[in-house]
Design an enzyme around this catalytic site. Structure first.
Site, PDB file in Angstrom:
ATOM      1  CB  CYS A 100       2.030  -3.145   9.215  1.00 16.15           C
ATOM      2  SG  CYS A 100       0.260  -3.048   9.344  1.00 16.15           S
ATOM      3  CG  HIS A 206      -3.292  -3.964  13.272  1.00 15.56           C
ATOM      4  ND1 HIS A 206      -2.357  -4.047  14.267  1.00 15.56           N
ATOM      5  CD2 HIS A 206      -2.672  -3.396  12.218  1.00 15.56           C
ATOM      6  CE1 HIS A 206      -1.211  -3.566  13.837  1.00 15.56           C
ATOM      7  NE2 HIS A 206      -1.373  -3.143  12.600  1.00 15.56           N
ATOM      8  CG  LEU A 208      -9.410 -11.900  11.599  1.00 18.34           C
ATOM      9  CD1 LEU A 208      -8.886 -12.620  12.815  1.00 18.34           C
ATOM     10  CD2 LEU A 208     -10.605 -12.599  11.021  1.00 18.34           C
ATOM     11  CD  GLU A 209     -13.524  -5.998   6.406  1.00 17.59           C
ATOM     12  OE1 GLU A 209     -13.507  -5.004   7.161  1.00 17.59           O
ATOM     13  OE2 GLU A 209     -13.341  -5.924   5.182  1.00 17.59           O
ATOM     14  CG  ASN A 332       4.391  -0.087   7.481  1.00 14.91           C
ATOM     15  OD1 ASN A 332       3.839   0.468   6.538  1.00 14.91           O
ATOM     16  ND2 ASN A 332       4.025   0.105   8.734  1.00 14.91           N
ATOM     17  N   PRO A 377      -7.319  -3.132   1.441  1.00 12.41           N
ATOM     18  CG  PRO A 377      -6.446  -3.593   3.533  1.00 12.41           C
ATOM     19  CD  PRO A 377      -6.055  -3.168   2.165  1.00 12.41           C
ATOM     20  N   GLY A 378     -10.423  -1.677   2.198  1.00  7.26           N
ATOM     21  CA  GLY A 378     -11.139  -0.405   2.312  1.00  7.26           C
ATOM     22  C   GLY A 378     -11.471  -0.195   3.774  1.00  7.26           C
ATOM     23  CB  SER A 384     -11.414  -4.786   0.574  1.00  7.46           C
ATOM     24  OG  SER A 384     -11.637  -4.310   1.871  1.00  7.46           O
ATOM     25  CG  HIS A 403      -1.214   0.962   2.602  1.00  3.96           C
ATOM     26  ND1 HIS A 403      -1.596   2.273   2.454  1.00  3.96           N
ATOM     27  CD2 HIS A 403      -1.135   0.744   3.939  1.00  3.96           C
ATOM     28  CE1 HIS A 403      -1.728   2.822   3.656  1.00  3.96           C
ATOM     29  NE2 HIS A 403      -1.471   1.924   4.557  1.00  3.96           N
TER      30      HIS A 403
END
Lengths: 480, 136
Positions: A100, A206, A208-209, A332, A377-378, A384, A403
């Protein structure tokens, strides 16, 4: 000292130590402020740091990064290195979602250039990238020899099939290919579960940003990485989908038997492992490598889909769009690395990121001066961060950093807390356009569920592990 | 027979009580599928025999749930009704349901795996109790 945790000693302003007691082979070390420590008092993540210290061949410390929280077996945010000869590998220290990870993609555009079309971009992306529970069908299901090639070649397979450009490969940890992958040791079940899911986001945390570069802390490095204030960027967070989950599932049975066979006593069954020199371990590494490669193909395919959506929606060529990968990191994974003073070790990072310092030979030439970029990532509402690895991390954390923000409230607690809220409207009021397949996944992932990523990355910076380069603010987010 | 969920920071725990081991297994399966999707619209159209082997009741329960999860994620099966027989060293069950259809079975959570973490099956005065943590 933290109240209720008498054996925990603060040994540096941002570092706590759990002394070696009972069956622990090494002490535990947790990077945190007293306030972050306080927030984890209620769960069992600190016990999990202790438990990992029991595993044979562990060197130096069982560590946790400041975003640590309660996992299964290893804590999330756990880092542990095992001697390549005397140590073990534990699939639970890697997790079900092997590799991941997250990647950041810059563009040559400013947020202001795309703002009028932002809603259209988000809708088109939502339609193009399958997301949600059991999502599948982003690309034709790979047939014949292709599944084996995907899992042995990794990101390169995607580039060769038109998903991305060769330059992407230099900007992925290890070039997007875990060596030694052997599909012969992977079950048919893993292929059956995963192959329809290439290029899909999945569910849970998960995302997508789309983001804007909000603040730059280190201009020279940001320039080299192609980022400037006001710039429009996007990130993809996903992993090895059903393929990786099944690889882990299959391995645990073998590892439980291996523990009996090699006489390894476990404080928690989820920590089952095998000596690195054993056949069981070698087979697992070859299967884990397949799953890691699958994950890179997955993120690479999604990136290509988003690039196409952006180019089409904005009426630009892909060249004019300038959507270059900044970097792609694993969260991971276990990797064989050389570290000063301990030689060759197998570093497990479970919800932690490799963050090699400047000059490390594993980095592509571009990053030898800056240090390895990592991307933290925040949550959906706050910032983030883009970081780079520093020499301090090489000395203290096997070149590892945090992470993410780290979960504070459980999924169930969030669903209770968010009952009756109009989540999408609330997020839009905060300036974040959110699209999701399920309301529950948005409730579970609301910003309140997480610690503030800003506090977490500050700990890593002050501990000399990684430096902040830029802060990114979400403007639109797609969830499963 | 009842089930509830318990909090586990990043994951979901399910706790099940039942008068017998057979009903415990059936109820745990039902509880897991309730996390995955809304089962109200699931029809009894197919029946599959599922056999899982093992000796330790806790591991057997985990393996049984893992087998069902595989059938959901790889074969697109959704079940809402279970008839379980426990024989020495194995569970033999009939799982009834149908092919998964997104329009009639609104999905809730993607479960990645049934973990061994704090896995528990215990005999109590009034029957059996189990705790399982699902990785989501």
């Amino acid at each position: 000292m933290i109240e209720g945790m008498p054996d925990l000693r603060q040994i540096q302003p941002y570092l706590f130590e759990i002394p070696k007691t009972g069956g622990m082979l090494v002490p535990g070390r947790i990077y945190a402020t007293p306030a972050l420590m306080e927030s984890q008092k209620q769960d069992e993540s600190i016990d999990q740091v202790r438990n990992v210290a029991h595993l044979p061949g562990i060197v130096k410390y069982s560590m946790a990064m400041p975003d640590f929280h309660w996992g299964y077996g290893f804590p999330i945010g756990g880092v542990a290195a095992f001697d390549a000869e005397e140590g073990v590998i534990a699939p639970g220290g890697i997790g079900y979602d092997v590799n991941c990870g997250v990647r950041l993609v810059r563009t040559g555009l400013a947020l202001d250039d795309v703002r009028p079309q932002l809603r259209e971009i988000v809708h088109a992306t939502f339609r193009a990238v399958p997301a949600g529970v059991g999502s599948e069908g982003a690309i034709p299901t790979p047939k014949g020899d292709e599944p084996r090639k995907i899992v042995t070649e990794g990101a390169r397979w995607a580039v060769e099939h038109g998903y991305g450009v060769p330059a992407d490969l230099d900007r992925i940890e290890d070039g997007g290919r875990y060596p030694g992958a052997d599909p012969a040791v992977v079950s048919d079940r893993a292929f059956a579960r995963g192959m329809r899911q290439v290029g899909t986001l999945g569910s849970g945390n998960h995302f997508l940003e789309f983001q804007v570069v909000d603040e730059v802390y280190r201009r020279e490095i940001a320039d080299r990485l192609g980022l400037r204030e006001g710039g429009f960027v996007f990130s993809v967070h996903s992993g090895s989908r059903g393929f990786g989950y099944q690889v882990c599932e299959d391995s645990l049975k073998t590892m439980l038997r291996a523990c009996e066979k090699y006489g390894i006593a476990l404080p928690d069954r989820q920590l089952c492992c095998a000596p690195l020199r054993s056949d069981e371990a070698k087979r697992y590494v070859a299967a884990m490598a397949c799953a890691a490669n699958f994950a890179w193909v997955n993120r690479q395919v999604m990136t290509a889909i988003v690039r196409r959506v952006l180019a089409r929606t904005l009426g630009l060529s892909e060249e004019a769009l300038g959507a270059d990968l900044v970097y792609d990191v694993c969260h991971n994974i276990a990797k064989f690395e050389e570290h000063e003073g301990v030689g060759k070790v197998c570093v497990h990072r479970k919800g932690a990121t490799r963050a090699f310092g400047p000059g490390h030979p594993a980095l592509a030439p571009l990053f030898r001066e800056t240090g390895q970029p990592t991307f933290i990532p925040g949550d959906m509402g706050r910032a983030s961060f883009l970081l780079v690895g520093k020499p301090g991390g090489m000395r203290e954390t096997f070149g590892s950093t945090c992470h993410g923000a780290g979960r504070l409230h459980s999924r169930n607690a969030m669903k209770r807390m968010m009952r009756g809220h109009d989540l999408f409207k609330e997020l839009e009021a905060r300036g974040v356009l959110v699209m999701a397949h399920g309301r529950d996944s948005v409730a579970e992932e609301m910003p309140e569920a997480y610690k503030d990523a800003g506090l977490v990355v500050d700990v890593m910076e002050r501990a000399g592990v990684s430096d902040k380069v830029a802060r990114l603010r979400p403007v639109a987010c797609i969830k499963g | 027979m009842t089930w509830t969920t318990f909090d586990h920071t990043g994951d979901i725990g399910i706790e099940v009580s039942a008068p017998a081991l057979e009903s415990l297994f059936a109820e745990a399966a039902r509880a897991m599928f309730e996390q995955i999707a809304d089962l109200a619209g699931v029809r009894n159209e197919t029946e599959e025999e599922i056999v899982v082997e093992g000796t330790d009741p806790a591991e057997l329960l985990r393996d049984w749930l893992a087998e069902l999860l595989y059938r959901f994620s790889a074969e697109g099966r959704i079940y809402a009704d279970f008839e379980v027989l426990i024989e020495p060293g194995r569970v033999r069950a009939r799982a009834r349901g149908e092919r998964y259809d997104g329009t009639r079975h609104p999905l809730r959570t993607e479960i990645k795996a049934v973990t061994y973490h704090r896995l528990q099956v215990a005999k109590e005065e009034a029957g059996w109790r189990a705790r399982v943590v699902l990785d989501v």
